[in-house]
Every structure is written in C-alpha cells, then in structure tokens.
Design a protein around this motif. Structure first.
Motif, PDB file in Angstrom:
ATOM      1  N   ASN B  38      76.524  48.543  19.658  1.00  0.00           N
ATOM      2  CA  ASN B  38      75.709  47.596  18.891  1.00  0.00           C
ATOM      3  C   ASN B  38      76.122  47.598  17.437  1.00  0.00           C
ATOM      4  O   ASN B  38      76.300  48.663  16.851  1.00  0.00           O
ATOM      5  N   GLY B  39      76.273  46.434  16.886  1.00  0.00           N
ATOM      6  CA  GLY B  39      76.584  46.356  15.463  1.00  0.00           C
ATOM      7  C   GLY B  39      78.053  46.510  15.143  1.00  0.00           C
ATOM      8  O   GLY B  39      78.443  46.549  13.984  1.00  0.00           O
ATOM      9  N   ALA B  40      78.885  46.566  16.190  1.00  0.00           N
ATOM     10  CA  ALA B  40      80.318  46.782  15.971  1.00  0.00           C
ATOM     11  C   ALA B  40      80.986  45.570  15.344  1.00  0.00           C
ATOM     12  O   ALA B  40      82.048  45.679  14.729  1.00  0.00           O
ATOM     13  N   GLY B  41      80.374  44.381  15.536  1.00  0.00           N
ATOM     14  CA  GLY B  41      80.965  43.169  14.992  1.00  0.00           C
ATOM     15  C   GLY B  41      81.498  42.224  16.063  1.00  0.00           C
ATOM     16  O   GLY B  41      82.190  41.255  15.753  1.00  0.00           O
ATOM     17  N   LYS B  42      81.154  42.483  17.325  1.00  0.00           N
ATOM     18  CA  LYS B  42      81.661  41.666  18.432  1.00  0.00           C
ATOM     19  C   LYS B  42      81.181  40.217  18.328  1.00  0.00           C
ATOM     20  O   LYS B  42      81.972  39.282  18.391  1.00  0.00           O
ATOM     21  N   SER B  43      79.856  40.053  18.147  1.00  0.00           N
ATOM     22  CA  SER B  43      79.326  38.685  18.036  1.00  0.00           C
ATOM     23  C   SER B  43      79.873  38.007  16.788  1.00  0.00           C
ATOM     24  O   SER B  43      80.224  36.817  16.825  1.00  0.00           O
ATOM     25  N   SER B  44      79.970  38.760  15.713  1.00  0.00           N
ATOM     26  CA  SER B  44      80.481  38.179  14.467  1.00  0.00           C
ATOM     27  C   SER B  44      81.898  37.654  14.643  1.00  0.00           C
ATOM     28  O   SER B  44      82.255  36.598  14.115  1.00  0.00           O
ATOM     29  N   LEU B  45      82.693  38.383  15.416  1.00  0.00           N
ATOM     30  CA  LEU B  45      84.054  37.921  15.676  1.00  0.00           C
ATOM     31  C   LEU B  45      84.028  36.613  16.477  1.00  0.00           C
ATOM     32  O   LEU B  45      84.729  35.649  16.142  1.00  0.00           O
TER      33      LEU B  45
END
Ligand SMILES: Nc1ncnc2c1ncn2[C@@H]1O[C@H](COP(=O)(O)OP(=O)(O)O)[C@@H](O)[C@H]1O
Ligand SMILES: [Mg+2]
Lengths: 306, 249
Positions: B38-45
C-alpha cells in the motif's frame, strides 16, 4: 404548424385516439380536443388569452389509465394563461401526464395558476413534461397551491430537458395534513442564457406528514439558476428531506437555498445540497472510454436529469 | 516488442515525491503485473499513464507506440487505445448500465455488445441494463460493470487497478476470464494487484516500493520476493540496495 404536430412532438397520438384515455388538448387559448371518462369530469372554458379548467375526480373513482393533458402553442408568439382547479376527491386515484409543447416559440409566455386539493386517502400523480423550441424565447411561469388532506398522496414531477428553457419561474406550495405524503421533483436543463428560478415549499402541518423535495438542475453556458426548497415541520412525527443538486459548467451560476424550519421536537427534517461542476473522476472515467470531455459532461448531465 | 515505455518518471504532489525515477518498458500483448505494498505508488503510476488530473505534471517521458504522450489529455490517450479500470469506479446518478456500456463502444447504439459483455461477467443483461450505475450497485457489481465496459471498449492497452478487490470468490474467475479475453483480443494488460492468486494471471511483474520500481522478473521470482519481504514489511521505507543490485528491507 398543425395541431397534429403538437401530438407528434409530445408523442401522444396513440393516447388521444384511445377512447378509454381521458384527454384535454389546448392550443394557445382554444380547446381543440377533449375526452371525458367515467369518474372524471373536466369543465374547460375559453377565457381571454387562455383556458379555465376545472377537473373533478369523483369520490373513490379509480382512473386506471393516465389522463393526458396538452398545453401548447403552434404559434411563434403569444400568451397562454391556464387556470386549473383540481379536485381530487376522497379515496380516488388519478395520474395525469401533461405535455407543455411550444416547438415554434420565439416570444411566448405560458402561465399556469393551479389550485389542487387531494382528498382523504386519495392518490394523485402529475408529470409535467416541457418540450420547448431551441430558440429560448419562452417564459414559463407555473404557480400551484396544493392541499393534501389526511393520508393523501401527491407526486409532482416537472421536467424541462427538451429544447431551451428560456425563463422559468416555478412556485409550488403544498400544505400537508396528517399522514399525507408529498413528493415534488423538478429537473431542468439550462443552456445559453436561460434563467431558472424554482421555489418548492412544503408545509408539514399534520402529525406524521412526510415530504421530499428533489431538484436537479444543469446550468451550462451563461445559465443562471436559483433553487429555493422550503420544508417546514409543525407537528409530531413529521418527516422531511430536501435534496438539491445543481451542476454548473462554463459560465453558469447557481444558488441553492434550502430552508428547513422545524417547530416540533418530534419532527425530523434533513437536507442536502450540492453545487459544482461535473465530478472530475466521473468525467475522466468516461473520457478513458473514448468520450471527449464534452460528450462525457453531456452523458453525466443526461443521467442526472433522467 | 515494447508498446509502452515509462522513462525516468518522477511525480510530485504537494511537495511530496510520489514516483521516483520509474523506468519500465511494457511488452505488447502480455499481462504484466505491478505489485507492491500500500502506498508504493502503483495507482499513481497508472493514473500518470492515463493522464488523469493531478497526474499530468510529471517529469520524464511516457511513450506509447513510439509517441511521447505526456501532453495528451485522457480522451486523446484513450483514443490511442489506452484505458484504465478504476479500483473504486465512479458512480453516476441516473446513468443506465446500458448507456454506460454503450459509451465505451464506437457504435452509436449497440445493445448486442452490452449484453454480451455483461454475460461474460456472469451478469444477466435483463436484470442490469436498465439499472443505474449508482450507489444502488454493490461494490462487486460495480467492479464487474467496470470490467464489462473495458471488454466493450477493447482497448489496446489496459491498466487494471486492483480488479479483484471487492470481488467475491465466485466472481473472481469471471475477472480472470475477462483478462484472458482482453489478451485474446491482443491487448496489453497492466495488472495492479495485491493478491498472490491474481498475480498468477501475469507473465511478468514489477515490484514497486516507495515510488520506485525495485525489482522485476518472471512472477515466480518477484512473487516470492513480494510474499517473503514485502507482505511482512510494515514500514513504507524504501529497502536498502545491496551491492549485487538486489534489495533487502
Ligand atoms: N492526491 C494525492 N496527494 C498527495 N499524495 C498522494 C495523493 N494520492 C496518493 N498520494 C500518496 O502517494 C503515495 C502512493 O499512493 P498510491 O499510488 O495510491 O499507492 P498504491 O496504489 O501503491 O497503494 C502514497 O503515499 C499516497 O499517500
Ligand atoms: Mg492503489
């Protein structure tokens, strides 16, 4: 333009040729079609610039098929005044589908002054659909005073989503006695320099009376919209809810004024109002399916006003 | 062949670095997973690739089919064939499932496609076409309709943000079948997931942590790393890089 064109615009050709369907068709200030059925009496009289209509639904009469009314104008210009007196007597049931059709309007004013009584245990639903010209040369001024007796149910839907609004000034007021139920909904699609003013007011005076006022307005281009939803609760166990949503785009402006007035500790009234542009996430989700921004906005507004 | 390349991608939001020098080359026609805590940046990418508001102002390049698409808006990117399935899809008051699905197809009015894609998700079209895509749908129903709309659109490259979340076990196979269907239609699928089971649907995986890609490889390798190191890891700290180029937490 012929009167048949009004029927066609309103898609009521079949209804007006069905002898079991009561109807009343008014073109400007002329009565051009009328059909009465058992349990329902319609007394329409032509007056200066309009028509005076008295409708009585007999006690306990159940009118199975929706009654069709059409208030329209084939002309480009003119004034239409409708005075409407509706007496929905105790225990009766009726649904009216009214079309207000002004397909050619360039400079038209349509006034409606309605007085409506819904008797004890009676049920009345009224759907008013407006079909306007794309020119915006219309002034629509509907006023209604409604009285709901004990356990009466009244459902009013006002829809102006086809053609240009022009100037709209709605003012509906309803007094609700014991255990009666009021549902009032208005959906209006404003474009260009449309001017929208809506006031819906419910007065829950009897114990256990319930009321819901719902408004959905789109204010695009230079539209100016104001919605006043008033709900006052005077008695125990009254319940009410006001729900107003306005979407503004472009240079549109909108105001929502929810007035919730509670005079009894055992009454409960809630309200929600949301004004803003189209939700970004909703819009982008449609754009991610290949829609342009404009197509996305249209689809979202179309849903909201459906 | 690479169809989408993310080059030196940085994303800042409110002075916080969300993506940190992301470099990925996605192969055409293959299911590739992005995993990470969670919070790794997957959705942001994913949002940056789709070009959503707030995710447009990136440094680095996003190259699709040889074309730099940084300046294109969401519509323009979707017209090139890119689409995204949201983890929590939007709800629409009054918008019918029929119209929502129809919007995803090029055809003006094509109920056959809408019926077909609903059936692929195990949903009865007669029950659903006239319902609104609003809050009356359960989370799982809404997610399946999201997938159905992607099947209707047939994108060339599709980003699926946790397509399995909120889906009950009995419907999970339908989601996997849908991914297979997209691949059969020559789509490149970028699958963001938390679940080990869903990860098995992919051929290759990228592991993200703290806004960076820290590992990649066949799912067996990355999957193991994810299970052993990431899932137990409670912190969001970027793992220390070891001299052999691998990471430990
Ligand atoms: N709109 C935002 N503004 C500021 N920070 C955000 C925003 N959206 C996400 N973040 C932060 O970016 C980081 C990555 O989030 P996200 O991409 O959602 O991760 P993941 O999908 O891997 O769980 C998180 O630390 C999150 O808090
Ligand atoms: Mg996420």
């Amino acid at each position: 333009m012929k009167i048949e064109d009004l029927y066609e615009a309103a898609e009521i050709e079949d209804a007006v040729s069905d002898p079991d369907v009561a109807h009343l068709i008014i073109n400007k200030d002329k009565i051009v079609g009328e059909n009465e059925i058992a349990g329902l009496s319609v007394n329409a009289v032509e007056i200066e610039d309009g028509v005076d209509v008295e409708v009585v639904v007999e006690e306990d009469a159940v009118i199975e098929k929706p009654v069709h009314m059409c208030f329209g104008m084939t002309q480009e210009e003119g004034l239409q005044r409708i005075i409407l007196d509706m007496d929905i007597r105790a225990g009766s049931e009726i649904g009216i589908l009214a079309h207000c059709v002004f397909p050619k309007a360039v400079d038209v004013r349509h006034e409606m002054d309605a007085e409506i009584r819904v008797g004890e245990d009676a049920e009345y639903s009224y759907l008013e659909k407006h079909i306007h010209s794309p020119k915006g040369g219309l002034e629509v001024v509907p006023k209604a005073e409604i009285m709901l007796e004990r356990r009466a149910r009244y459902k009013n839907d006002f829809e102006l989503v086809e053609g240009r609004v022009g100037e709209l000034d709605i003012d509906y007021e309803c007094v609700c006695e014991e255990d009666s139920i009021l549902e009032m909904t208005a959906k209006v699609d404003g474009k260009e320099d449309d001017d929208i003013s809506i006031r819906e007011a419910g007065d829950l005076v009897g114990e256990g009376a319930r009321g819901v006022l719902t408004t959905r307005v789109a204010a695009r281009d230079d539209t100016d919209a104001e919605v006043i939803n008033e709900l006052s609760a005077e008695a125990a166990y009254t319940r009410g809810h006001v729900d107003c949503k306005e979407i503004i785009q472009d240079r549109g402006e909108a105001r929502a004024v929810p007035i919730v007035d509670v005079h009894h500790p055992l009454a409960h009234v809630t309200h929600e109002a949301a004004i803003g542009s189209v939700d970004r996430k909703q819009l982008e989700a449609l754009m991610a399916r290949g829609l342009s921004e404009e197509e996305g906005v249209d689809l979202i507004i179309q849903g909201l006003l459906s | 062949m690479s169809v989408l390349e993310v080059r030196d991608l940085d994303l800042y939001m409110e002075d916080e670095q969300i993506l940190d020098d992301v470099n990925i080359s996605f192969e055409e026609g293959v299911v590739q997973a992005i995993v990470g805590p969670n919070g790794a940046g997957k959705s942001s990418l994913a949002f940056s690739i789709m070009g959503l508001k707030g995710y447009r102002d990136v440094e680095g390049e996003i190259v699709y089919d040889g074309e730099v698409i940084n300046d294109l808006d969401v519509s323009e990117r979707s017209k090139l064939g890119i689409s995204l399935g949201w983890q929590e899809p939007a709800r629409y008051e009054g918008l019918k499932v029929r119209d929502y699905l129809n919007a995803a197809t090029d055809d003006e009015e094509n109920e056959d496609v809408s019926r077909d894609v609903l059936e692929k998700l195990g949903m009865d079209p007669d029950e659903y076409l006239d319902r609104a895509v609003d809050s009356s749908l359960s989370g799982g129903e809404r997610k399946k309709i999201e997938m159905a709309s992607l099947l209707a659109m047939e994108p060339d490259l599709v980003l699926l943000d946790e397509p399995d979340s909120g889906i009950d076990v009995s419907s999970l196979e339908r989601i996997f079948d849908s991914i297979d269907y997209l691949v059969e239609r020559d789509a490149t699928v970028i699958l963001i997931t938390h679940s080990e089971r869903t990860l098995e649907e992919a051929n290759y995986a990228y592991l993200m942590c703290g806004g960076s890609v820290i590992d990649d490889g066949p799912i067996e390798d990355v999957g193991m790393y994810f299970e052993d190191k990431c899932l137990p890891c409670e912190t969001k700290n970027i793992p220390q890089k070891k001299e052999n180029g691998r990471y430990e937490n």
